[in-house]
Scaffold this motif. Structure first.
Motif, mmCIF file in Angstrom:
data_model
loop_
_atom_site.group_PDB
_atom_site.id
_atom_site.type_symbol
_atom_site.label_atom_id
_atom_site.label_comp_id
_atom_site.label_asym_id
_atom_site.label_seq_id
_atom_site.Cartn_x
_atom_site.Cartn_y
_atom_site.Cartn_z
ATOM 1 N N PHE A 251 0.866 -1.175 0.000
ATOM 2 C CA PHE A 251 0.000 0.000 0.000
ATOM 3 C C PHE A 251 0.905 1.228 0.000
ATOM 4 O O PHE A 251 1.810 1.344 0.826
ATOM 5 N N VAL A 252 0.649 2.142 -0.932
ATOM 6 C CA VAL A 252 1.490 3.319 -1.112
ATOM 7 C C VAL A 252 0.634 4.578 -1.063
ATOM 8 O O VAL A 252 -0.529 4.567 -1.479
ATOM 9 N N GLY A 253 1.207 5.653 -0.536
ATOM 10 C CA GLY A 253 0.497 6.921 -0.477
ATOM 11 C C GLY A 253 0.191 7.456 -1.867
ATOM 12 O O GLY A 253 1.096 7.642 -2.680
ATOM 13 N N ASP A 254 -1.078 7.709 -2.142
ATOM 14 C CA ASP A 254 -1.512 8.025 -3.504
ATOM 15 C C ASP A 254 -0.969 9.360 -4.009
ATOM 16 O O ASP A 254 -0.564 9.473 -5.166
ATOM 17 N N GLU A 255 -0.946 10.361 -3.141
ATOM 18 C CA GLU A 255 -0.568 11.698 -3.600
ATOM 19 C C GLU A 255 0.866 11.708 -4.143
ATOM 20 O O GLU A 255 1.138 12.200 -5.247
ATOM 21 N N ALA A 256 1.800 11.158 -3.364
ATOM 22 C CA ALA A 256 3.202 11.137 -3.792
ATOM 23 C C ALA A 256 3.397 10.172 -4.961
ATOM 24 O O ALA A 256 4.204 10.438 -5.862
ATOM 25 N N PHE A 257 2.643 9.066 -4.960
ATOM 26 C CA PHE A 257 2.809 8.099 -6.041
ATOM 27 C C PHE A 257 2.366 8.684 -7.373
ATOM 28 O O PHE A 257 2.983 8.421 -8.413
ATOM 29 N N ARG A 258 1.305 9.483 -7.387
ATOM 30 C CA ARG A 258 0.874 10.105 -8.641
ATOM 31 C C ARG A 258 1.963 11.020 -9.198
ATOM 32 O O ARG A 258 2.140 11.115 -10.407
ATOM 33 N N GLU A 259 2.689 11.679 -8.298
ATOM 34 C CA GLU A 259 3.798 12.525 -8.744
ATOM 35 C C GLU A 259 4.952 11.673 -9.254
ATOM 36 O O GLU A 259 5.540 11.950 -10.306
ATOM 37 N N LEU A 260 5.281 10.599 -8.513
ATOM 38 C CA LEU A 260 6.382 9.714 -8.897
ATOM 39 C C LEU A 260 6.120 9.022 -10.227
ATOM 40 O O LEU A 260 7.026 8.833 -11.041
ATOM 41 N N SER A 261 4.871 8.644 -10.467
ATOM 42 C CA SER A 261 4.547 7.748 -11.576
ATOM 43 C C SER A 261 4.202 8.455 -12.875
ATOM 44 O O SER A 261 3.655 7.828 -13.788
ATOM 45 N N GLN A 262 4.515 9.725 -12.973
ATOM 46 C CA GLN A 262 4.248 10.420 -14.234
ATOM 47 C C GLN A 262 5.016 9.765 -15.380
ATOM 48 O O GLN A 262 6.173 9.357 -15.230
ATOM 49 N N LEU A 263 4.368 9.675 -16.530
ATOM 50 C CA LEU A 263 4.975 9.055 -17.698
ATOM 51 C C LEU A 263 6.264 9.771 -18.086
ATOM 52 O O LEU A 263 6.310 11.003 -18.152
ATOM 53 N N ASP A 264 7.301 9.001 -18.321
ATOM 54 C CA ASP A 264 8.601 9.540 -18.708
ATOM 55 C C ASP A 264 8.807 9.291 -20.198
ATOM 56 O O ASP A 264 8.945 8.142 -20.623
#
Length: 294
Positions: A251-264
């Motif tokens: 389980f991962v914090g959604d807010e930070a994960f959305r920032e981390l997981s942006q398409l590169d």
């Protein structure tokens, strides 16, 4: 209001170049991110290994609204032993079967599905029909006690039941998300060395409550709440659990994960460069040796 969402499933792969070809050219997925690490993950994302490894995210669209696959590659490890824990990922597609057959990739028709195995042996079940939304529909895992597992995933993880049969149940957080199917295999679950991990996100402030709830129920916590850093990107907080059959859950914090997981947009180039720079296969061949088995 749905606060949790299904994110990805983690596979350890030994043959990175053939695996990349399978996901790109057979399944038709796109690489979304690629990262290289010099030492093992604090949350054991790459398994119980401490050396250099890479992480590649691949799927049919951005992680904000698609369930994707995480490929972890440990340099120097050439294979992993499969257990009976992972039973397949179901994908709806009109093109995969034809593509596979056209290039001679093995396809087996079974129980209404077209079965393809990745180079490392992971099963993908293809439903040869158009898809609505994300083509990735379901992750199937084994259980030795369906009643016990059902209680864990519904009462403690907050999933709802979407369908139920005598030996299986399909669960999820929302109709539009990838589902989790639990299938009673009538024997103990063997994770062997290829064991994977399924990941979900939730609001960051819910992570301590999830951890506390699992502790109060004497459930397995593999990694207490920890912050994971990716160089140059957002840090995320995660808690790693295991269900009654030992399936790993992140389980991962959604807010930070959305920032981390942006398409590169550089993901493909970074991955190609890493594969080209990886001379481990040639090194082992020159020495007349085989890579280690995980």
């Amino acid at each position: 209001m749905v606060t949790k969402r299904a994110l990805h499933f983690v596979f350890k792969v030994g043959n990175r170049s053939d695996t990349v070809h399978f996901f790109r050219s057979i399944l038709g997925m796109k690489f979304l991110r690629h990262e290289e690490f010099e030492e093992g993950c604090k949350a054991s994302c790459n398994g119980p290994y401490f050396g250099k490894w890479s992480k590649s995210m691949v799927g049919y669209g951005p992680e904000d609204n698609h369930f994707v696959v995480e490929l972890t590659y440990n340099y120097g490890i050439g294979s992993y032993r499969l257990g009976n824990d992972f039973l397949g990922i179901t994908i709806h597609s009109e093109t995969i079967v034809e593509t596979a057959k056209n290039v001679g990739y093995p396809v087996v028709e079974e129980d209404g599905f077209y079965i393809l195995a990745s180079p490392d042996g992971y099963i993908f079940k293809i439903v040869n029909q158009p898809t609505q939304g994300d083509p990735v529909k379901k992750v199937s895992l084994s259980t030795s006690n369906l009643k016990k597992s059902l209680d864990y995933w519904t009462r403690l993880c907050g999933m709802q039941i979407f369908s139920k049969e005598s030996h299986s149940v399909t669960l999820g957080y929302d109709e539009s998300q990838c589902k989790l199917e639990l299938i009673d295999v009538g024997e103990n679950v063997d994770h062997a060395t290829a064991f994977g991990r399924i990941a979900f996100s939730c609001p960051g402030d819910e992570l301590p409550m999830i951890e506390k709830s699992m502790m109060s129920e004497n459930q397995t916590i593999l990694k207490p709440l920890v912050s994971l850093d990716t160089p140059g990107k957002a840090s995320v907080q995660v808690v790693i659990l295991a269900d009654p059959d030992g399936h790993e859950i992140c389980f991962v914090g959604d807010e930070a994960f959305r920032e981390l997981s942006q398409l590169d947009p550089k993901a493909d180039d970074l991955l190609n460069e890493a594969i080209t720079a990886d001379k481990s296969n040639e090194w082992f061949a020159r020495k007349g040796k085989s890579k280690n088995s995980g």
